[in-house]
Design a protein around this motif. Structure first.
Motif, PDB file in Angstrom:
ATOM      1  N   SER A   1      21.293  13.558   7.942  1.00 33.75           N
ATOM      2  CA  SER A   1      21.206  13.759   9.267  1.00 33.75           C
ATOM      3  C   SER A   1      22.918  11.996   8.832  1.00 33.75           C
ATOM      4  O   SER A   1      23.722  12.021   9.738  1.00 33.75           O
ATOM      5  CB  SER A   1      20.314  12.566   9.776  1.00 33.75           C
TER       6      SER A   1
ATOM      7  N   SER B   1      26.385  12.527  10.805  1.00 37.44           N
ATOM      8  CA  SER B   1      26.370  11.686  12.510  1.00 37.44           C
ATOM      9  C   SER B   1      27.839  10.889  12.216  1.00 37.44           C
ATOM     10  O   SER B   1      28.586  10.918  12.943  1.00 37.44           O
ATOM     11  CB  SER B   1      25.583  10.573  12.603  1.00 37.44           C
TER      12      SER B   1
ATOM     13  N   THR C   1      20.325  17.581  27.369  1.00 40.55           N
ATOM     14  CA  THR C   1      19.575  18.753  26.044  1.00 40.55           C
ATOM     15  C   THR C   1      18.848  18.972  27.043  1.00 40.55           C
ATOM     16  O   THR C   1      18.171  20.284  26.192  1.00 40.55           O
ATOM     17  CB  THR C   1      19.850  18.349  25.048  1.00 40.55           C
TER      18      THR C   1
ATOM     19  N   ASN D   1      15.953  18.630  24.886  1.00 37.18           N
ATOM     20  CA  ASN D   1      14.610  19.108  23.935  1.00 37.18           C
ATOM     21  C   ASN D   1      14.486  17.021  23.255  1.00 37.18           C
ATOM     22  O   ASN D   1      15.459  17.173  22.631  1.00 37.18           O
ATOM     23  CB  ASN D   1      15.443  19.212  22.741  1.00 37.18           C
TER      24      ASN D   1
ATOM     25  N   PHE E   1      12.597  16.196  20.882  1.00 35.04           N
ATOM     26  CA  PHE E   1      12.753  16.300  19.609  1.00 35.04           C
ATOM     27  C   PHE E   1      14.163  16.051  18.970  1.00 35.04           C
ATOM     28  O   PHE E   1      14.571  15.641  17.447  1.00 35.04           O
ATOM     29  CB  PHE E   1      12.558  17.486  18.814  1.00 35.04           C
ATOM     30  N   VAL E   2      15.492  15.881  19.544  1.00 36.04           N
ATOM     31  CA  VAL E   2      16.710  15.287  19.103  1.00 36.04           C
ATOM     32  C   VAL E   2      17.354  14.295  19.700  1.00 36.04           C
ATOM     33  O   VAL E   2      17.047  13.738  20.681  1.00 36.04           O
ATOM     34  CB  VAL E   2      17.704  16.686  19.062  1.00 36.04           C
ATOM     35  N   PHE E   3      18.239  12.943  18.981  1.00 32.51           N
ATOM     36  CA  PHE E   3      18.511  12.146  19.520  1.00 32.51           C
ATOM     37  C   PHE E   3      19.889  12.400  20.739  1.00 32.51           C
ATOM     38  O   PHE E   3      19.654  11.568  21.837  1.00 32.51           O
ATOM     39  CB  PHE E   3      19.158  11.567  18.423  1.00 32.51           C
ATOM     40  N   LYS E   4      20.311  14.247  20.948  1.00 33.06           N
ATOM     41  CA  LYS E   4      20.994  14.162  21.336  1.00 33.06           C
ATOM     42  C   LYS E   4      20.281  14.311  22.971  1.00 33.06           C
ATOM     43  O   LYS E   4      19.761  14.741  22.641  1.00 33.06           O
ATOM     44  CB  LYS E   4      22.193  14.945  21.200  1.00 33.06           C
ATOM     45  N   THR E   5      21.049  13.073  23.266  1.00 28.47           N
ATOM     46  CA  THR E   5      20.364  13.689  24.904  1.00 28.47           C
ATOM     47  C   THR E   5      21.290  14.369  26.131  1.00 28.47           C
ATOM     48  O   THR E   5      20.644  14.958  27.122  1.00 28.47           O
ATOM     49  CB  THR E   5      19.923  11.984  25.534  1.00 28.47           C
TER      50      THR E   5
ATOM     51  N   TYR F   1      24.118   9.856  23.169  1.00 29.53           N
ATOM     52  CA  TYR F   1      22.168   9.431  22.045  1.00 29.53           C
ATOM     53  C   TYR F   1      21.686   8.771  22.735  1.00 29.53           C
ATOM     54  O   TYR F   1      22.194   7.891  23.062  1.00 29.53           O
ATOM     55  CB  TYR F   1      23.315   9.189  21.214  1.00 29.53           C
TER      56      TYR F   1
END
Length: 161
Positions: free
Chosen positions: A14, A18, A86, A88, A90-94, A124
């Motif tokens: 990860s 990144s 986003t 989702n 479960f992801v850091f990207k909003t 993020y």
């Protein structure tokens, strides 16, 4: 012990991904647009008066839930931002911010040329003990023909063509 290696490996992967996201390079997804200029602007000419095109772009941006950062009729510049979540958890990207700049040019023949430039930022979120911290990653100039085509097609439709 094996679980610790797997967790460490996931963390390293990860971090590597990144780092590659933060290079700020231009997004080259797909073939360049046939109507792109050398400096990355997409352009299209309309057989419509300047004032009508300006008004239509402003209305279109509001209808598309964009934040209009500025508009100058005399210079022919409109800047706006569109946030796309986003959705989702479960992801850091909003989400993503599309920062758009429209340049309108009056032509002598009564036509109006519209140039569009879009820059992409990714947003993020990270959770801390004090709440959430938001960060932004500037991706750079967006050169994806479908995105520009969609905006110009929406404008063409609203102008009655």
């Amino acid at each position: 012990m094996k679980k610790m290696y797997v967790v460490t490996l996931c963390c390293l992967c990860s971090c590597v991904s990144s780092v590659s996201l933060t290079t700020g390079e231009t997004l080259l997804t797909g073939d360049p647009l046939p109507f792109m200029t050398m400096n990355g602007q997409a352009k299209r000419e309309f057989d419509v008066a300047y004032d009508k095109v300006l008004e239509t772009i402003l209305i279109m941006l509001q209808e598309e839930k964009c934040f209009i950062k500025g508009a100058d009729k005399q210079c022919g510049i409109i800047t706006a931002k569109q946030y796309i979540p986003t959705n989702n958890p479960f992801v850091f990207k909003t989400g993503e911010n599309k920062n758009m700049s429209f340049l309108l040019i009056k032509k002598e023949n009564g036509k109006t040329e519209v140039r569009l430039t879009i820059y992409l930022d990714e947003v993020y979120r990270a959770e801390t003990k004090n709440g959430y911290i938001y960060s932004r990653n500037e991706k750079g100039l967006l050169i994806e023909k479908e995105v520009y085509r969609v905006w110009f097609d929406k404008l063409t439709e609203r102008l009655g063509f």
